[in-house]
Design a protein around this motif. Structure first.
Motif, short mmCIF file in Angstrom:
data_model
loop_
_atom_site.label_atom_id
_atom_site.label_comp_id
_atom_site.label_asym_id
_atom_site.label_seq_id
_atom_site.Cartn_x
_atom_site.Cartn_y
_atom_site.Cartn_z
N GLY A 188 8.15 60.70 73.85
CA GLY A 188 6.77 61.08 74.12
C GLY A 188 5.97 59.90 74.61
N LYS A 189 4.86 59.62 73.91
CA LYS A 189 3.97 58.53 74.32
C LYS A 189 4.68 57.20 74.40
CE LYS A 189 -0.61 59.68 72.69
NZ LYS A 189 -1.57 59.48 71.62
N ARG A 190 5.74 57.06 73.56
CA ARG A 190 6.42 55.78 73.50
C ARG A 190 7.65 55.73 74.40
NH1 ARG A 190 7.16 54.83 67.21
NH2 ARG A 190 5.04 54.37 66.55
N SER A 191 7.78 56.71 75.32
CA SER A 191 9.04 56.78 76.06
C SER A 191 9.24 55.60 76.99
CB SER A 191 9.14 58.10 76.82
OG SER A 191 8.10 58.18 77.75
N SER A 192 8.19 54.86 77.31
CA SER A 192 8.41 53.69 78.16
C SER A 192 8.48 52.41 77.33
CB SER A 192 7.30 53.58 79.22
OG SER A 192 6.09 53.20 78.62
N PHE A 193 8.39 52.53 76.02
CA PHE A 193 8.42 51.35 75.14
C PHE A 193 9.70 51.30 74.33
CE2 PHE A 193 3.88 52.00 75.70
CZ PHE A 193 3.42 50.71 75.90
N TYR A 194 10.22 50.09 74.15
CA TYR A 194 11.30 49.92 73.19
C TYR A 194 10.65 49.85 71.82
CZ TYR A 194 14.56 49.57 76.91
OH TYR A 194 15.33 49.90 77.98
N SER A 195 10.73 50.97 71.07
CA SER A 195 9.94 51.09 69.85
C SER A 195 10.79 51.33 68.61
CB SER A 195 8.95 52.24 70.00
OG SER A 195 9.66 53.45 70.22
N ASP A 196 12.12 51.53 68.76
CA ASP A 196 12.99 51.77 67.61
C ASP A 196 13.91 50.56 67.45
OD1 ASP A 196 11.76 54.14 68.07
OD2 ASP A 196 13.59 55.33 68.36
N TYR A 197 13.84 49.93 66.29
CA TYR A 197 14.53 48.65 66.14
C TYR A 197 15.62 48.69 65.08
CZ TYR A 197 10.12 47.64 68.41
OH TYR A 197 9.06 47.69 69.26
N THR A 198 16.77 48.17 65.44
CA THR A 198 17.84 47.97 64.45
C THR A 198 17.85 46.48 64.11
OG1 THR A 198 19.12 49.73 65.45
CG2 THR A 198 20.31 48.18 64.04
N PHE A 199 17.82 46.22 62.80
CA PHE A 199 17.72 44.82 62.38
C PHE A 199 18.85 44.50 61.40
CE2 PHE A 199 14.82 47.62 60.16
CZ PHE A 199 15.28 47.52 58.86
N GLY A 200 19.17 43.24 61.27
CA GLY A 200 20.28 42.85 60.40
C GLY A 200 19.99 41.57 59.62
N VAL A 201 20.92 41.27 58.72
CA VAL A 201 20.83 40.02 57.95
C VAL A 201 22.18 39.31 58.06
CG1 VAL A 201 19.07 40.79 56.32
CG2 VAL A 201 21.48 41.27 55.84
N TRP A 202 22.21 38.06 57.64
CA TRP A 202 23.42 37.23 57.78
C TRP A 202 24.39 37.49 56.65
CZ3 TRP A 202 23.72 35.34 62.40
CH2 TRP A 202 22.54 34.99 63.09
N ARG A 203 25.67 37.65 57.01
CA ARG A 203 26.70 37.75 56.01
C ARG A 203 27.27 36.36 55.78
NH1 ARG A 203 30.86 42.32 57.41
NH2 ARG A 203 31.69 40.67 58.75
N GLU A 204 27.98 36.18 54.66
CA GLU A 204 28.51 34.87 54.29
C GLU A 204 29.30 34.21 55.42
OE1 GLU A 204 31.04 33.93 50.52
OE2 GLU A 204 29.30 35.17 49.97
N ASP A 205 30.08 35.04 56.15
CA ASP A 205 30.92 34.48 57.21
C ASP A 205 30.13 34.18 58.48
OD1 ASP A 205 30.32 36.96 58.17
OD2 ASP A 205 32.38 37.72 58.17
N GLY A 206 28.80 34.28 58.41
CA GLY A 206 28.00 33.92 59.57
C GLY A 206 27.77 35.06 60.56
N GLU A 207 28.29 36.24 60.23
CA GLU A 207 28.07 37.38 61.12
C GLU A 207 26.78 38.10 60.72
OE1 GLU A 207 29.99 41.55 62.59
OE2 GLU A 207 31.26 40.29 61.30
N LEU A 208 26.09 38.60 61.76
CA LEU A 208 24.88 39.35 61.51
C LEU A 208 25.28 40.82 61.33
CD1 LEU A 208 21.85 38.60 61.50
CD2 LEU A 208 21.79 39.20 63.92
N VAL A 209 24.88 41.44 60.22
CA VAL A 209 25.24 42.86 60.02
C VAL A 209 23.98 43.71 59.94
CG1 VAL A 209 27.51 42.59 58.96
CG2 VAL A 209 25.46 42.41 57.55
N PRO A 210 23.98 44.84 60.63
CA PRO A 210 22.79 45.68 60.61
C PRO A 210 22.56 46.29 59.22
CG PRO A 210 24.56 46.73 61.87
CD PRO A 210 25.04 45.37 61.51
N ILE A 211 21.30 46.34 58.79
CA ILE A 211 21.02 46.98 57.50
C ILE A 211 19.99 48.09 57.63
CG2 ILE A 211 21.62 45.05 55.99
CD1 ILE A 211 18.56 44.47 55.86
N GLY A 212 19.47 48.34 58.82
CA GLY A 212 18.52 49.45 58.91
C GLY A 212 17.85 49.54 60.25
N LYS A 213 17.02 50.56 60.35
CA LYS A 213 16.31 50.87 61.58
C LYS A 213 14.87 51.15 61.21
CE LYS A 213 18.21 53.22 65.50
NZ LYS A 213 18.59 54.46 66.13
#
Lengths: 345, 534
Positions: free
Chosen positions: B416-441
Motif C-alpha cells: 500500500g502506502k509503503r510499497s515504494s519503501f523498504y519497511s520490513d526489516y529482518t535483524f540478527g545478533v552475533w553467535r559465538e562463532d561470529g556468524e550473524l543469525v536472524p532473530i526476528g522481523k
C-alpha cells in the motif's frame, strides 16, 4: 497457372544472425543490428534498432523512430512507404498493410517470382482508436508473432477494462490512479479510449510518456488535455489519472502521488500470478497483441499453407495449426521480445 | 448478473492490500446489490458459506472434454494453478447466450440437482461467464476464496457503510444465518435490531487503553481495582440452553480448538477471561498457548501436553440476567459467588491485587518478570461493562519492554502506502562463532523520517537481491524493543521475540558491538517443564 512452380519462400527468405533477410531484395526485416538496408514494421525498440544506413517504413514509423533514436540514427536515408503503395526492390515487390499494433505499425508483404510472404510484425485485431486497423493480406507463407499464443490468453473487451478503471476512480475519488503502460502505443491508446469513454479531465503523464504523445499529436492523433505529472503537486493529483512506464509505478517516482491505486495495462495482467508480482492493485487486461483466438483466425484467414512463428510460445501455436492442417515452423530470431515483455504487451 | 459483479468484487479485494480500500469495496457491494445476493456474497467472503461441491478432478475432467490435452498441458505449465488455468482456458460453447447465474441461483440449483448431473450444471454455468466470473465460480465450488477479508473486517465494513456501531453488529451477527436479510433490514433502518434470543452469540468485549505517564495524575487509586494482565488469549465463553461457544476477542468462534473447555460448559452464563496453558497452577508462556490455536482437530496428546484453562476476569450474563449495566465491583462479587456455586472445571479466578497508591502498583509491575504476565490492568470499580475501548474506564499498564541491539540483515518493501519503501526489516545478533543469525522481523516503531532514512540507507548498502528482498551490508545497528523472548524451533537462532518493533536507529554504534545470542537466550523465561515439540 505459371509454367514453373514459384520458389518456396525458404529459398529466398532466410534467418541470419542479424535477423530475417530477403536475399534477392538485399534487405533485412526488423534487423537486430545495424545493416545497410532495413524494412521496419513498427517503432518498438526490439524491432526498430538504431544505425541502419537505409530505412524503409511507414511515414508514421519513421517519425516515431526519429523521435526515439534521434536525428540521423533512425536511418541515414529514410524512405517512406504508405499503406498499400507498392515498390519493387531488386525484383522483389514490397508493400505495407496496417497491423493495428501501434501508430504506423505495418505488416510487410513481399512477393518474388509469384511467391508471396507476409511478415506480421506485432499485430492485434481489436479496435484501437490510436491507429489504423489490421487488414488481412492473403499469402503463401504467413510469418506471425506469438506473444500470447496459449489458449489461456483471451483478452476481454478493452472498453470494458476502461469502464472498470473509471468505476475505480469514482469509488476512490481521493486517490491517484497510476497506470503502468508502455510509452509508445499503449499510452496513447489508453488516452484515446478514456476520451471515447467520455473522460475529458486532463490526463497526467510521467516525463517518459510526453515525447511520444507529442509525436502522435503531430501525426494527427488528438489526445485532449495532457499535463506533466512531474511538476504537479501531490494535491493536484488527487483523483487524477496518471500514465507512467511500468518500471516507475511501484518505485520512488510514485511517492509524489496521493495514495496511488497502482494499475497496469497489459495482456499479461490476465494471469493473476503475473499481476501479483508487480504489486498491482488494479490489473487491466488491455493488450496490443492478438490473443489466442485471433492468432489462429488470422493464420487461417491469410490462406497460408505454411505459418512461420517468431517470438513467443510457438509450440502451442504450431500444435494448434497442425490440428487445422496448416504446417507450422518455429523461426528462432534472437533478441526479439526481449525489450520488456511486460511493457510492450 | 450477480456472479460477474461478485467476481469483480473478489478480484479487487484480492489485489487491494489496503484496509481502507477493502472497506470501501465492501461498502459498495452492500449498497449496490439486492438481497439475498449481497448477504450470500458476504457469507462466501467470510467463509461462512461452504459449498465445496466440486473436486478439482471433476473440474479438470469437464475441461478436458473440451480442450486438446497438449494445449491444456502447455497452459497449465505456464499458469501453474489449476483453478486459474481452467477459468482462463474454458472454451465457451458457441451460441450460448443465457445470462450468467446469480449467487442465489447457484446455491438453489446445487441443493436440488442430483450428484450425477452436477458436472453438466457447472459446465453450463461456465459457458455463461467470462474468465474472472469462471474463476470466482470455481473458487466458490471448491471452497476457499481467500481474499484477505476476515469476518471482523466484514463487520467493520457493515458498520462504516450503515453508520451503526460495530459492537451492535457483532451482537446481531452470530444470531442470523446467511443471507442476513434481517441484519440488512435493520442496518437500512427498515426493521428493529434482530433479537438473538437463546442463540449462543458473541457479546463485544470491553477493552483497555494503554496507560501513559501523563495519565497518572488523573488516577484516583480509591476508584480503581487492579489485576494482573495475563499473557494468553482473551476469550468470551457463552453457555446456555442454545449451545456453548468459545469466542476470540475478534468474535471468531474458536470452540473447535478447545474441546475440553466446551465439554465442561454445563451452566448458563456469559464469561470474560484469559485462555492460558496451566500446568499445576503455573501459567506457561504464550508460545504454549500458540500450539493450540488454529487447529481443526485436537489430539489427546495435544490436550495432555498443552492443558488449557480459563482465568476468569468478569461475568456478563448470569443465566438470562444481563449484568453488564452493574458496576465492576458488583459484577466481581457476582462472579465470585457464581464461581463458588458452580465450581466450573478448567477455570479459576484472576486475583484482585490490593494496593493503596499507584506507586505500590509501579513496584509490582516493575518486579513482574514472570513470562506469563504482560503487566497490570486497572479497572474502574464503579464502571459498567461497555463494548469497545472507552477512555477512562479500563487501563492496561504493560511492563517496560525488553530491548536488544541488533544488526539489520534483510529488508523488504511494504504494501500500500509503503510499497515504494523498504519497511520490513529482518535483524540478527552475533553467535559465538561470529556468524550473524536472524532473530526476528519488525515492521513498525519508526517515524516517517526514520523510514525515509532507512529506505535510503538500504538502497545505498544493498549487497544482494532475492526478488523483493534486499540483503544489506551488516553495518547498521537497530535497537529493537519486544515484550518477551521465547524458545523457537522454527528460527535458526532458536529464539523468537514477541511484538518486536524498532525502538531506535543506533547510527552511533558499530555493528560488532551489537548484542550476542547468549544475551538473548538469557532473556528466555520458558518454564523448564515445556515439552518438546514433535
Amino acid at each position: 497457372m505459371p509454367l514453373i512452380a514459384p520458389p518456396h519462400p525458404e529459398t529466398w527468405l532466410k534467418v541470419t544472425q542479424a535477423g530475417l533477410f530477403c536475399e534477392p531484395g538485399g534487405f533485412f526485416i526488423d534487423p537486430l543490428r545495424a545493416v545497410d538496408r532495413a524494412v521496419i514494421s513498427h517503432g518498438h525498440s526490439d524491432h526498430a534498432r538504431p544505425g541502419h544506413a537505409a530505412v524503409l517504413a511507414t511515414p508514421e514509423t519513421l517519425a516515431i523512430m526519429t523521435a526515439r533514436l534521434g536525428e540521423g540514427r533512425a536511418g541515414a536515408t529514410q524512405q517512406a512507404l504508405r499503406y498499400g503503395e507498392v515498390i519493387t526492390i531488386n525484383g522483389v515487390k514490397v508493400w505495407l498493410r496496417p497491423a493495428g499494433h501501434v501508430l504506423g505499425s505495418a505488416q510487410i508483404a513481399l512477393e518474388w517470382q509469384g511467391s508471396r510472404v507476409v511478415v506480421s510484425g506485432d499485430y492485434k485485431r481489436r479496435a484501437d482508436p490510436s491507429c489504423a486497423a489490421f487488414e488481412v493480406e492473403r499469402c503463401d507463407v504467413f510469418i506471425t508473432e506469438a506473444t500470447f499464443a496459449l489458449p489461456v490468453f483471451r483478452h476481454p473487451d478493452a472498453m470494458g477494462e476502461i469502464a472498470r478503471l473509471l468505476r475505480s476512480a469514482a469509488l476512490f475519488p481521493e486517490r491517484t490512479h497510476v497506470i503502468g503502460c508502455y510509452a509508445l502505443g499503449k499510452c496513447q491508446r489508453l488516452i484515446r479510449m478514456l476520451r471515447a469513454a467520455g473522460y475529458d479531465q486532463p490526463i497526467h503523464l510521467h516525463g517518459a510518456q510526453q515525447g511520444l504523445c507529442a509525436v502522435y499529436e503531430e501525426l494527427g492523433v488528438a489526445l485532449g488535455p495532457l499535463l506533466p505529472a512531474t511538476v504537479a503537486r501531490k494535491d493536484a493529483l488527487k483523483g487524477a489519472i496518471v500514465l507512467a512506464p511500468p518500471s516507475a509505478i511501484a518505485d520512488r517516482w510514485a511517492r509524489r502521488l496521493a495514495e496511488p491505486v497502482v494499475a497496469n495495462a497489459s495482456g499479461w495482467m490476465g494471469v493473476r500470478q503475473r499481476a501479483r508480482q508487480g504489486g498491482v492493485e488494479l490489473p487491466l487486461v488491455i493488450s496490443d497483441h492478438a490473443d489466442w483466438d485471433e492468432l489462429l483466425a488470422t493464420c487461417t484467414e491469410t490462406g497460408a499453407q505454411e505459418v512461420w512463428v517468431t517470438h513467443g510460445r510457438e509450440d502451442a501455436l504450431i500444435h494448434a495449426l497442425g490440428l487445422q492442417g496448416i504446417r507450422g515452423r518455429a523461426l528462432n530470431l534472437i533478441g526479439r521480445g526481449e525489450e520488456d515483455e511486460e511493457a510492450s504487451a | 448478473m450477480s456472479l460477474p459483479a461478485f467476481a469483480e468484487l473478489l478480484e479487487r479485494l484480492v489485489f487491494s492490500p489496503g484496509r481502507n480500500a477493502k472497506l470501501a469495496l465492501l461498502g459498495q457491494w452492500f449498497a449496490g446489490q439486492p438481497d439475498p445476493e449481497r448477504g450470500l456474497g458476504l457469507a462466501a467472503i467470510t467463509e461462512s458459506l461452504k459449498l465445496a461441491t466440486a473436486k478439482p478432478a471433476m473440474l479438470r475432467e469437464i475441461t478436458m472434454a473440451r480442450v486438446d490435452p497438449e494445449l491444456f498441458r502447455l497452459s497449465y505449465d505456464y499458469v501453474g494453478d489449476l483453478a486459474e488455468t481452467i477459468a482462463l482456458i474454458w472454451p465457451k460453447r458457441a451460441g450460448v447466450n443465457a445470462p450468467p447465474p446469480a449467487l442465489s441461483d447457484i446455491i438453489a440449483a446445487l441443493e436440488t440437482t442430483p450428484k450425477s448431473e452436477v458436472p453438466a450444471l457447472i459446465a453450463g454455468w461456465l459457458d455463461t461467464l467470462d474468465s474472472s466470473g469462471r474463476l470466482a465460480l470455481i473458487k466458490l465450488l471448491t471452497g476457499g476464496l481467500r481474499v484477505g477479508v476476515s469476518a471482523r473486517l466484514a463487520r467493520v465494513a457493515l458498520a462504516e457503510w450503515s453508520g451503526q456501531a460495530v459492537e451492535a453488529i457483532e451482537e446481531a451477527w452470530h444470531a442470523i444465518p446467511a443471507p442476513y436479510e434481517p441484519l440488512f433490514a435493520w442496518l437500512e433502518g427498515r426493521a428493529p435490531q434482530p433479537d438473538p434470543r437463546a442463540a449462543p452469540i458473541f457479546r463485544p468485549l470491553m477493552l483497555a487503553h494503554p496507560l501513559e505517564e501523563a495519565d497518572f495524575a488523573a488516577l484516583d487509586p480509591a476508584t480503581y481495582c487492579a489485576e494482573w494482565k495475563w499473557d494468553g488469549i482473551r476469550v468470551q465463553v457463552t453457555s446456555g440452553p442454545g449451545g456453548a461457544r468459545v469466542w476470540s476477542r475478534g468474535a471468531e468462534d474458536i470452540s473447535a480448538s478447545f474441546p475440553e473447555i466446551i465439554a465442561g460448559l454445563d451452566f448458563h452464563a456469559v464469561l470474560d477471561g484469559e485462555l492460558l496453558v496451566l500446568r499445576d497452577g503455573a501459567v506457561a508462556p504464550f508460545a504454549d498457548v500458540q500450539q493450540r490455536l488454529n487447529r481443526k482437530t485436537v489430539t489427546a496428546k495435544m490436550q495432555r501436553d498443552y492443558p488449557v484453562a480459563i482465568r476468569l476476569y468478569d461475568i456478563l450474563f448470569d443465566s438470562t440476567e444481563d449484568l453488564r449495566p452493574l458496576p465492576f465491583s458488583e459484577r466481581r462479587a457476582r462472579l465470585e459467588a457464581w464461581y463458588r456455586r458452580q465450581q466450573p472445571p478448567r477455570m479459576d479466578l484472576s486475583d484482585i491485587i490490593a494496593f493503596k497508591q499507584i506507586s505500590d502498583l509501579q513496584a509490582l509491575r516493575d518486579g513482574a518478570r514472570d513470562a506469563a504476565i504482560e503487566g497490570l490492568m486497572l479497572k474502574r470499580a464503579d464502571g459498567p461493562y461497555l463494548p469497545g475501548r472507552v477512555k477512562g474506564q479500563w487501563w492496561k499498564w504493560k511492563r517496560a519492554p525488553l530491548t536488544l541491539d541488533t544488526v539489520l540483515m534483510y529488508a523488504q518493501r511494504g504494501h500500500g502506502k509503503r510499497s515504494s519503501f523498504y519497511s520490513d526489516y529482518t535483524f540478527g545478533v552475533w553467535r559465538e562463532d561470529g556468524e550473524l543469525v536472524p532473530i526476528g522481523k519488525a515492521y513498525s516503531g519508526y517515524t516517517d523520517e526514520e523510514l525515509a532514512w532507512l529506505d535510503r540507507w538500504i538502497r545505498n548498502h544493498t549487497v544482494d537481491r532475492f526478488g523483493p528482498v534486499r540483503e544489506v551490508e551488516k553495518a547498521l545497528v537497530l535497537e529493537v524493543a519486544f515484550d518477551a523472548a521465547q524458545r523457537s524451533s522454527r528460527h535458526k537462532s532458536g529464539v523468537a521475540l514477541r511484538f518486536p518493533r524498532i525502538a531506535r536507529i543506533r547510527r552511533d554504534k558499530p555493528a560488532e558491538e551489537a548484542d550476542r545470542l547468549e544475551n538473548v537466550l538469557a532473556l528466555i523465561t520458558d518454564s523448564a517443564s515445556t515439552p518438546d515439540q514433535d
